[in-house]
Write an enzyme that holds these catalytic residues in place. Structure first.
Site, PDB file in Angstrom:
ATOM      1  NE  ARG A  42      47.375 -11.370  32.767  1.00 25.00           N
ATOM      2  CZ  ARG A  42      47.489 -12.235  31.774  1.00 25.00           C
ATOM      3  NH1 ARG A  42      47.912 -11.832  30.598  1.00 25.00           N
ATOM      4  NH2 ARG A  42      47.173 -13.503  31.939  1.00 25.00           N
ATOM      5  N   GLY A  84      39.399 -14.382  29.768  1.00 26.89           N
ATOM      6  CA  GLY A  84      38.194 -14.724  29.040  1.00 26.89           C
ATOM      7  C   GLY A  84      38.076 -16.213  28.775  1.00 26.89           C
ATOM      8  NE  ARG A  85      42.246 -17.853  25.021  1.00 27.30           N
ATOM      9  CZ  ARG A  85      42.947 -18.269  24.019  1.00 27.30           C
ATOM     10  NH1 ARG A  85      42.637 -19.392  23.437  1.00 27.30           N
ATOM     11  NH2 ARG A  85      43.951 -17.572  23.575  1.00 27.30           N
ATOM     12  CG  ASP A 118      46.422  -7.637  27.451  1.00 24.54           C
ATOM     13  OD1 ASP A 118      46.838  -6.747  26.690  1.00 24.54           O
ATOM     14  OD2 ASP A 118      45.836  -8.649  27.044  1.00 24.54           O
ATOM     15  CG  ASP A 167      35.426 -20.418  21.656  1.00 21.21           C
ATOM     16  OD1 ASP A 167      36.387 -19.891  22.258  1.00 21.21           O
ATOM     17  OD2 ASP A 167      35.580 -21.225  20.718  1.00 21.21           O
TER      18      ASP A 167
HETATM   19  P1  AMP Z   1      45.440 -12.732  24.128  1.00 21.97           P
HETATM   20  O1  AMP Z   1      45.620 -11.929  22.878  1.00 21.97           O
HETATM   21  O2  AMP Z   1      45.462 -14.218  23.926  1.00 21.97           O
HETATM   22  O3  AMP Z   1      46.374 -12.304  25.209  1.00 21.97           O
HETATM   23  O4  AMP Z   1      43.953 -12.420  24.634  1.00 21.97           O
HETATM   24  C1  AMP Z   1      43.441 -11.134  24.818  1.00 21.97           C
HETATM   25  C2  AMP Z   1      42.144 -11.191  25.588  1.00 21.97           C
HETATM   26  O5  AMP Z   1      41.158 -11.923  24.866  1.00 21.97           O
HETATM   27  C3  AMP Z   1      42.255 -11.866  26.945  1.00 21.97           C
HETATM   28  O6  AMP Z   1      41.431 -11.167  27.820  1.00 21.97           O
HETATM   29  C4  AMP Z   1      41.738 -13.262  26.681  1.00 21.97           C
HETATM   30  O7  AMP Z   1      41.218 -13.873  27.829  1.00 21.97           O
HETATM   31  C5  AMP Z   1      40.657 -13.001  25.640  1.00 21.97           C
HETATM   32  N1  AMP Z   1      40.411 -14.173  24.771  1.00 21.97           N
HETATM   33  C6  AMP Z   1      41.227 -14.665  23.822  1.00 21.97           C
HETATM   34  N2  AMP Z   1      40.674 -15.747  23.221  1.00 21.97           N
HETATM   35  C7  AMP Z   1      39.477 -15.948  23.806  1.00 21.97           C
HETATM   36  C8  AMP Z   1      38.422 -16.904  23.648  1.00 21.97           C
HETATM   37  N3  AMP Z   1      38.488 -17.883  22.734  1.00 21.97           N
HETATM   38  N4  AMP Z   1      37.338 -16.779  24.434  1.00 21.97           N
HETATM   39  C9  AMP Z   1      37.231 -15.806  25.355  1.00 21.97           C
HETATM   40  N5  AMP Z   1      38.183 -14.886  25.555  1.00 21.97           N
HETATM   41  C10 AMP Z   1      39.299 -14.943  24.806  1.00 21.97           C
HETATM   42 MG    MG Z   2      46.959 -12.275  26.933  1.00 21.12          MG
END
Ligand code: AMP
Ligand code: MG
Length: 490
Positions: free
Chosen positions: A181, A90-91, A250, A123
């Protein structure tokens, strides 16, 4: 600055349907904050000119090297036990794969490079604090000898982004053996796309377990290998007191590397119930639950492989896979006990060793003893001076009993005391990323002063060696610090 980094894109080429070509967001003012020269050298990128204005633009995703097509990866995953069929980067962006100087294929990946088709309500950005946190802790884990993704660079974007307050926007360049993953397998399996799961399996085998290539029973063997690597990884975490914090499927890499440093932290006092994440209300990912959670995640991985393990007889496939998942418990115990013996200065395996180790751990929570300090002090005790270890216990009676028992056990393996101490010191770190030091370094960095970050990083790069003037980094937080919480606002 050469605009070519000799990048490859086998992930997009070989795995249709798992990614979308994408580009990072335009940003006002890319600025290099830190660049990992040693890692750049390992990757053959030392002379690629990345430490420049043009390099900073590439490292935040706004500019694209000529020889690659960056992409956002799709994946699914169980988050806190709930399945999401579509997560994805997502980022983040995979800018390409690079063959390092040892011939190993590694991903060059950006985190914080802007919105993608998988962003949902996010974002697409990352804040400087969490970017530097992942840099610091990933590099510390590497120095501790624990498989992990690495940090090549941290770049600020010139933007201010909103988290709990306004903070500098930043991008981390992450290097990983791959970004495959458990959730990547789940993505296709959940859609019933068996043929694509098979292609992903074969890609994964070629990249991480090439000796299994072409074997008729490679699906179950892959499961075994991944279980073995995860068992060793989680044992290593447990032996240094690392708490990952978000062990969603993931965030578990098939390569066996630690990945996705969010609300992670290290224990001060040993306590199996310890957790730091502000969003983990049930303590699902507490320190002591990590082996069980890894096993749960691996069961989800096994489920994606059932049709490949035995396409004609799913009962037989499930039986075989279940046996492998059950074995994870034993594999983990073995890896943990091997590591624990080394921490206790033992080379031979005796039946009562697990009990000896657990008896020591059992003394610690109630006495609020610092995990890292105690094991390091045991090295001194092995060399004849038990006082530093005893001093960690306010009422050392129970510890004295344990000490006598341990010394009896040590006597069964005669070794020169200093030799034993040196062997113990090579596995019991003096320095870990202590939460209060990490927070102080990040606060200063956000305010523009990187000196504390650099100092802490330098100390953590030699965690087993006592360093002059670094005494404070070996000490736990003052008693009035905490309770420590880490936030997912990454
Ligand atoms: P994480 O917990 O960091 O592994 O993220 C879980 C999911 O949320 C993943 O698919 C990330 O890409 C998405 N994600 C986390 N932060 C953001 C952000 N600020 N904008 C868009 N997607 C996000
Ligand atoms: Mg992650």
């Amino acid at each position: 600055m050469t605009n070519r980094l000799a990048l490859e894109n086998t992930y997009a080429r070989d795995l249709e349907g798992l990614s979308v070509p994408w580009k990072g967001a335009e940003v006002p003012a890319p600025g290099l904050v830190r660049f990992n020269k040693l890692l750049a050298e390992e990757l053959g990128l030392a002379d690629a000119g990345l430490e420049s204005e043009a390099g900073a633009a590439i490292l935040c995703g706004a500019a694209v090297p000529e020889d690659t097509t960056p992409l956002a990866m799709a994946y699914a995953g169980h988050q806190f036990g709930q399945f999401s069929p579509q997560l994805g980067d997502g980022r983040a962006l995979l800018i390409g794969e690079i063959i390092d100087r040892k011939g190993k294929r590694r991903d060059l990946h950006l985190k914080g490079s802007g919105r993608t088709p998988f962003s949902r309500s996010g974002d697409g950005k990352a804040a400087l604090g969490p970017v530097l946190r992942e840099y610091l802790i990933g590099e510390a884990m590497h120095a501790l000898g624990i498989p992990t993704t690495r940090a090549l660079a941290a770049v600020t974007t010139g933007e201010t982004i909103y988290r709990d307050r306004l903070v500098p926007g930043a991008v981390l360049t992450r290097v990983a053996a791959s970004h495959i993953r458990v959730g990547t397998f789940q993505f296709f399996a959940a859609r019933g796309e068996a043929e694509k799961v098979q292609r992903l399996m074969d890609y994964t085998i070629a990249r991480h377990y090439p000796d299994l290539t072409g074997m008729p029973d490679r699906a179950i063997r892959l499961l075994e290998r991944v279980c073995e690597r995860q068992a060793r990884l989680i044992a290593q975490w447990m032996l240094v007191g690392f708490v990952h914090g978000v062990m969603n499927t993931d965030n578990m890499a098939i390569s066996g590397e630690t990945i996705d440093y969010g609300p992670c932290a290290f224990l001060d006092t040993y306590d199996p119930a310890m957790m730091f994440s502000s969003i983990d209300h049930g303590g699902r990912y507490a320190y002591g639950r990590q082996p069980a959670i890894a096993q749960w995640n691996l069961a989800r991985f096994a489920e994606t492989l059932i049709d490949l393990i035995n396409p004609d007889d799913s009962d037989a496939a499930i039986e075989g896979a279940s046996a492998v998942i059950t074995d994870f418990g034993g594999r983990y115990r073995d890896a943990w006990l091997t590591g624990m013996r080394a921490k206790l200065g033992l080379k031979q395996a005796h039946d009562a060793d697990a009990d000896l180790a657990e008896a020591l751990l059992g003394l610690m929570p109630a006495k609020r003893v610092d995990f890292t300090q105690l094991f390091r002090a045991l090295g001194e005790a092995a060399a004849g001076n038990p006082e530093p270890a005893r001093a960690l216990f306010s009422e050392p009676d129970a510890f004295d009993k344990w000490l006598a028992r341990w010394q009896t056990r040590l006597a069964q393996e005669p070794v020169a005391p200093t030799e034993r101490r040196d062997a113990m010191n090579a596995v019991n770190p003096v320095y870990i990323p202590r939460n209060h030091h990490v927070e102080a370094a990040l606060e200063a960095a956000i305010a523009g002063d990187l000196a504390p970050f650099d100092r802490l990083l330098a100390v953590l790069q030699a965690p087993f060696t006592v360093q002059d003037g670094a005494e404070t980094y070996a000490l736990p937080a003052p008693a009035d610090y905490g309770p420590y919480r880490t936030f997912c606002g990454t």
